[in-house]
Design a protein around this motif. Structure first.
Motif, PDB file in Angstrom:
ATOM      1  N   LYS A 198       0.870  -1.199   0.000  1.00  0.00           N
ATOM      2  CA  LYS A 198       0.000   0.000   0.000  1.00  0.00           C
ATOM      3  C   LYS A 198       0.896   1.235   0.000  1.00  0.00           C
ATOM      4  CE  LYS A 198      -4.616   0.046   0.428  1.00  0.00           C
ATOM      5  NZ  LYS A 198      -5.215  -0.136  -0.904  1.00  0.00           N
ATOM      6  N   ALA A 236      -3.734   0.830 -13.492  1.00  0.00           N
ATOM      7  CA  ALA A 236      -3.700   0.904 -12.023  1.00  0.00           C
ATOM      8  C   ALA A 236      -3.572   2.356 -11.580  1.00  0.00           C
ATOM      9  CB  ALA A 236      -2.517   0.100 -11.478  1.00  0.00           C
ATOM     10  N   GLY A 268      -5.261   4.709 -12.879  1.00  0.00           N
ATOM     11  CA  GLY A 268      -6.532   5.396 -13.101  1.00  0.00           C
ATOM     12  C   GLY A 268      -6.763   5.816 -14.523  1.00  0.00           C
ATOM     13  N   PRO A 288     -11.259  -2.815 -15.939  1.00  0.00           N
ATOM     14  CA  PRO A 288     -11.132  -2.370 -14.536  1.00  0.00           C
ATOM     15  C   PRO A 288     -10.012  -1.348 -14.391  1.00  0.00           C
ATOM     16  CG  PRO A 288     -10.218  -4.581 -14.818  1.00  0.00           C
ATOM     17  CD  PRO A 288     -10.773  -4.183 -16.142  1.00  0.00           C
ATOM     18  N   THR A 289     -10.202  -0.342 -13.579  1.00  0.00           N
ATOM     19  CA  THR A 289      -9.088   0.575 -13.262  1.00  0.00           C
ATOM     20  C   THR A 289      -9.092   0.804 -11.748  1.00  0.00           C
ATOM     21  OG1 THR A 289     -10.528   2.473 -13.463  1.00  0.00           O
ATOM     22  CG2 THR A 289      -9.303   1.851 -15.430  1.00  0.00           C
ATOM     23  N   CYS A 290      -7.912   1.089 -11.238  1.00  0.00           N
ATOM     24  CA  CYS A 290      -7.829   1.431  -9.813  1.00  0.00           C
ATOM     25  C   CYS A 290      -7.442   2.915  -9.719  1.00  0.00           C
ATOM     26  CB  CYS A 290      -6.772   0.566  -9.146  1.00  0.00           C
ATOM     27  SG  CYS A 290      -7.206  -1.168  -9.183  1.00  0.00           S
ATOM     28  N   GLN A 291      -7.340   3.423  -8.526  1.00  0.00           N
ATOM     29  CA  GLN A 291      -7.181   4.886  -8.402  1.00  0.00           C
ATOM     30  C   GLN A 291      -5.774   5.321  -8.058  1.00  0.00           C
ATOM     31  OE1 GLN A 291      -8.856   6.652  -9.932  1.00  0.00           O
ATOM     32  NE2 GLN A 291     -10.332   5.009 -10.155  1.00  0.00           N
ATOM     33  N   ASP A 325      -2.442  -1.595  -6.024  1.00  0.00           N
ATOM     34  CA  ASP A 325      -3.415  -1.489  -7.127  1.00  0.00           C
ATOM     35  C   ASP A 325      -2.956  -2.300  -8.325  1.00  0.00           C
ATOM     36  OD1 ASP A 325      -5.028  -0.042  -5.649  1.00  0.00           O
ATOM     37  OD2 ASP A 325      -4.740   1.884  -6.645  1.00  0.00           O
ATOM     38  N   ARG A 326      -1.639  -2.296  -8.578  1.00  0.00           N
ATOM     39  CA  ARG A 326      -1.163  -3.094  -9.726  1.00  0.00           C
ATOM     40  C   ARG A 326      -1.413  -4.574  -9.471  1.00  0.00           C
ATOM     41  NH1 ARG A 326       2.648   1.311 -10.112  1.00  0.00           N
ATOM     42  NH2 ARG A 326       4.137   0.554  -8.567  1.00  0.00           N
ATOM     43  N   ARG A 333      -3.945  -5.695  -7.657  1.00  0.00           N
ATOM     44  CA  ARG A 333      -5.397  -5.924  -7.786  1.00  0.00           C
ATOM     45  C   ARG A 333      -5.811  -5.932  -9.248  1.00  0.00           C
ATOM     46  NH1 ARG A 333      -9.059  -6.628  -4.982  1.00  0.00           N
ATOM     47  NH2 ARG A 333     -10.645  -5.664  -6.268  1.00  0.00           N
ATOM     48  N   MET A 334      -5.122  -5.090 -10.043  1.00  0.00           N
ATOM     49  CA  MET A 334      -5.472  -5.039 -11.478  1.00  0.00           C
ATOM     50  C   MET A 334      -5.382  -6.434 -12.083  1.00  0.00           C
ATOM     51  SD  MET A 334      -6.401  -2.332 -12.780  1.00  0.00           S
ATOM     52  CE  MET A 334      -6.333  -3.047 -14.415  1.00  0.00           C
TER      53      MET A 334
END
Lengths: 366, 123, 149, 193
Positions: A201, A223, A225, A247-250, A256-257, A259-260
């Protein structure tokens, strides 16, 4: 306090967590990274030069060895570029088979990315062996279709080399039914794992405008955004017929990478499900002369590979082998901002950032 | 009848013997010819991922490494004292338990002090 | 669908801004003089309607009598793309201004072109051999380089 | 950012080293089957002590992980749960050459990587064996006529077992390792001295 001197250590070609033979000259002050100089070329086989003396059909096996974790999508990108150059039509059934194979390959490649990322985080071999279990299933499917586990040489200009055997569809059906369950299993084990959260994180935050400026592509870009996926931005093959989201993360950090990759695996399962249902019968390849002589000119075909935008720039002078054969390697270009992300972080974070970008040296060095 | 110290003596001899044996084994095997002896200048050079190390590692590095070592030693000694305590816990009934808790508390105070001072956070 | 902008319109717009930069154009590409690469690139990046903020790929082709550096530019905002080409005619020391100051993504791609093709990029912060080792004779991707040396 | 090294100077030094190795390694190393004297090669009498030592070494080979390219993933596949090589006592891929005794060269060796690989080989303690996995390691494979590929690892290192395939299947790799075990089983020490 006390004056400390910097020291330079080689994170050299032979290192367990550099995803192949990637080398970094890192200048340390204790654990803090002051400077990082990537060194490439330890797997530079000169594929672009070799491609210039091979015919268009002979280059397909070379594309397998580019990003050896996603050979199917390399074939797909190269074959699309040649078909764009030579103006070859591809039968419907071949298009569907190609999409199924490309999405299966994306799942296998993302599994490897997450597996090795956790390997570097200290969960030595356990998540990797879990994810390898799924990858073996996908490799069995590929072996059923083209007889090879890693370098498939499956796609041809104008279609695919072999039709799928009868037991392929039931096996694919079984795999597609199980896969979401396995992805839930990973999510359950990993998503709230506090070690993973603590280590990723807020590590290696990549702002969107810097990502665009560094021409990053693929899950790393999304990732941060930026909603840019070649399958939606510039639909190739028959991707416009399937409904799946991008899908995109913020906040663009290592978490995030990670989770992508998980989210994209779910989307790939959805695509395969729809593609399986609509696969028509019929021809699997249009007749293309072995010594294909495309008209004089050039073409740039690109696809959304697991690592990013994989492009092939082919210049033809009418002879059977390409005059110029250039590969746009997403893994190499995604490393452009690796140095800026690592400076100021600790050494352990640098390896996590490298793992989350996910490079494959066959493609970086070509 | 050997008596207690006899057993400790045997235990001492065995452990020392085992340690010395391990130290002397490689040269012994080299003498007999089982372990091949091929000296090579590169073999003794430092390993750095296949590259030539640059500069010396004899530099002024951060003092923070020392704190990690210090805390490790403190808790390592604690573990050493736990083993005999755990082995004889049923003889030392309640007293042993209270004693060990006190021992723990003293060490935990040290740990909390180090934590508060932010010694383990890499600045 | 990433619409490839027709070469003609882009050439016209560049022509208004930098009169003698454009030398030629065809339906997808715009040919510009090699010394104006940086100005044209800055214009393409900042011009209101164009905003090419993403350099997809930079590569070079050896046409024996001249080198051709090919820039594939994309605009993520407006989802369109263009191909920019420059020709440099001197064979012994081809030089092209570097665009790293505009797009950091061009850093490794220009180093790769320098390493394999021998085209130097002026203003590149770290122009060194990337894949091959110092002391490698010649530039392998040139047509006159006999491979396997 | 002041660097305690000058990268151009380092690049030049490494380049010179690569160029030197390239000129030096023209013909392949002889395969190390010569440590058996020619006359006793056919009837190798392995005494019981040799047998025990060979048995110990055979089933505790720890490979150093120098996976260079695609073959690396077949090698990891072999170490994974389906084609498990820990049945042969080999599941530990040691990162440092100090704790390894088998160098499994898996992938394409380029001239830039050759000095590094040779240094890792030299830093491995005796007794050590080399297995060339994949056609790239055997002869340069599909990249044989490339300007930057070593045409076969035996130009750099003495190789014990060659495993063809591009990449060889895990079963083929296992067969190669069993051949290596058989080869180790024939080593004798006492008679040689």
């Amino acid at each position: 306090m006390f004056k400390t001197e910097p020291i330079m250590i080689n994170f050299g070609p032979q290192h367990p967590s550099t995803h192949g033979v990637f080398r970094m000259r890192i200048t340390f002050d204790g654990e803090r990274i002051l400077d990082l100089e990537p060194v490439f070329g330890y797997l530079h086989r000169g594929i672009e030069k070799l491609g210039e003396s091979k015919t268009y059909a002979q280059i397909v096996p070379y594309t397998d060895r580019l990003d050896y974790l996603a050979s199917m999508t390399n074939n797909h990108a190269y074959v699309l570029a040649v078909e764009k150059l030579a103006g070859v039509k591809v039968p419907e059934r071949a298009e569907y088979l190609r999409v199924i194979m490309a999405e299966l390959m994306r799942i296998a490649s993302h599994l490897m990315t997450v597996g090795f990322l956790l390997n570097e985080m200290g969960a030595f071999m356990t998540p990797l062996l879990y994810m390898w279990r799924e990858r073996e299933k996908i490799l069995d499917l590929f072996e059923m279709v083209c007889g090879q586990r890693l370098t498939y040489n499956y796609m041809r200009v104008g279609g695919v080399s072999q039709d799928i055997p009868d037991e392929f569809m039931p096996a694919l059906r079984r795999f597609i039914d199980e896969m979401p369950g396995f992805i839930d299993e990973y999510e359950q084990l990993l998503a709230e794992n506090e070690i993973l959260l603590a280590r990723t994180k807020g590590v290696g935050i990549l702002p969107p405008e810097k990502a665009i400026n560094c021409s990053i592509s693929g899950p790393v870009l999304r990732a941060s955004g930026v909603k840019w996926d070649i399958r939606r931005a510039d639909p190739y093959s028959i991707y416009h017929r399937f409904d799946f989201e991008i899908p995109t993360c913020q906040n663009g950090d290592a978490y995030d990478r990670y989770r992508m990759r998980i989210l994209e695996m779910r989307q790939s399962v959805r695509i395969i499900e729809q593609a399986m249902a609509e696969t028509p019968d019929g021809e699997i390849r249009t007749k293309v002369p072995a010594m294909l002589r495309p008209p004089k000119g050039e073409a740039y075909g690109h696809i959304e590979g697991p690592k990013g935008e994989l492009g092939f720039y082919l210049v033809s002078d009418g002879s059977p082998n390409p005059y110029r054969f250039h590969i746009r390697a997403p893994a190499l270009i995604n490393l452009t901002m690796f140095r800026d992300l690592c400076i100021g972080n600790l050494l352990a974070d640098a390896l996590i950032i490298l793992g989350s970008i996910d490079i494959c040296m066959g493609e970086v060095d070509r | 009848m050997l008596g207690n110290f006899g057993y400790i003596g045997i235990f001492l001899i065995l452990s020392l013997g085992f340690a010395i044996l391990l130290i002397l084994l490689p040269p012994l095997l080299r003498l007999v010819g089982i372990v091949p002896k091929k000296p090579n200048p590169v073999k003794t050079s430092t390993y750095e991922c296949g590259m030539e190390p640059v500069g010396t590692s004899w530099i002024q590095f951060k003092v923070q490494y020392y704190f990690f070592a210090l805390l490790f030693v403190a808790f390592d000694i604690q573990v050493v004292f736990i083993y005999p305590w755990a082995a004889t816990i049923n003889q030392l009934k309640l007293f042993g338990l209270v004693e060990m808790i006190a021992f723990f508390l003293i060490l935990i105070i040290g740990f909390v002090y180090a934590w508060r001072k932010g010694v383990l956070v890499w600045k | 669908m990433t619409t490839p902008l027709p070469g003609e319109d882009v050439a016209k717009r560049i022509g208004e801004h930098l009169p003698d930069a454009v030398t030629d154009f065809d339906e997808t590409a715009v040919f510009i003089r090699d010394q104006d690469v940086l100005d044209v690139a800055r214009f393409l990046k900042e011009a209101p309607g164009l905003e090419f903020d993403y350099v997809t790929s930079i590569t070079a082709v050896d046409y024996r009598e001249h080198f051709e550096v090919v820039y594939h530019l994309t605009s993520i905002k407006n989802n369109h793309s263009i191909v920019l080409k420059t020709r440099c005619h001197q064979r012994d020391n081809p030089r092209v201004p570097s665009v790293v100051s505009l797009w950091q993504g061009a850093d490794f791609q220009e180093r790769e072109v320098y390493d394999l093709m021998g085209i130097a990029f002026d203003g590149h912060p770290n122009l060194k051999r990337m894949f091959l080792w110092q002391g490698f004779p010649g530039y392998p991707l040139r047509k006159d380089h006999q491979s396997g040396v | 950012m002041e660097r305690p090294y000058d990268s151009n100077e380092l690049d030049a030094a490494e380049g010179a080293e690569i160029e030197a190795l390239r000129q030096a390694c023209k013909e392949p190393y002889p395969d190390p089957v010569q440590w058996l004297d020619e006359d006793i090669e056919r009837s190798v009498l392995v005494s019981s002590v040799d047998y025990i030592i060979d048995w110990g070494r055979r089933f505790s080979l720890w490979p150093v992980n120098c996976g260079l390219a695609c073959c690396a993933f077949e090698m990891i596949g072999l170490a994974a749960s389906r084609f498990d090589i820990s049945r042969f006592g080999m599941e530990l891929f040691r990162a440092s050459p100090r704790q390894a005794d088998l160098m499994l060269v898996a992938g394409t060796l380029t001239w830039k990587m050759a000095p590094a690989l040779k240094r890792i080989y030299d830093q491995m303690p005796e007794p050590k064996w080399v297995v060339a996995m994949g056609s790239c390691a055997i002869s340069g494979g599909p990249f044989r006529d490339s300007y930057s590929v070593v045409n076969g690892v035996n130009l750099i290192l003495p190789v014990d077992v060659y495993i063809p395939g591009c990449p060889p299947r895990p079963e083929a790799l296992m067969h190669g390792l069993i051949l290596l075990h058989r080869k180790i089983g024939k080593e004798t020490f006492l008679k040689k001295r």
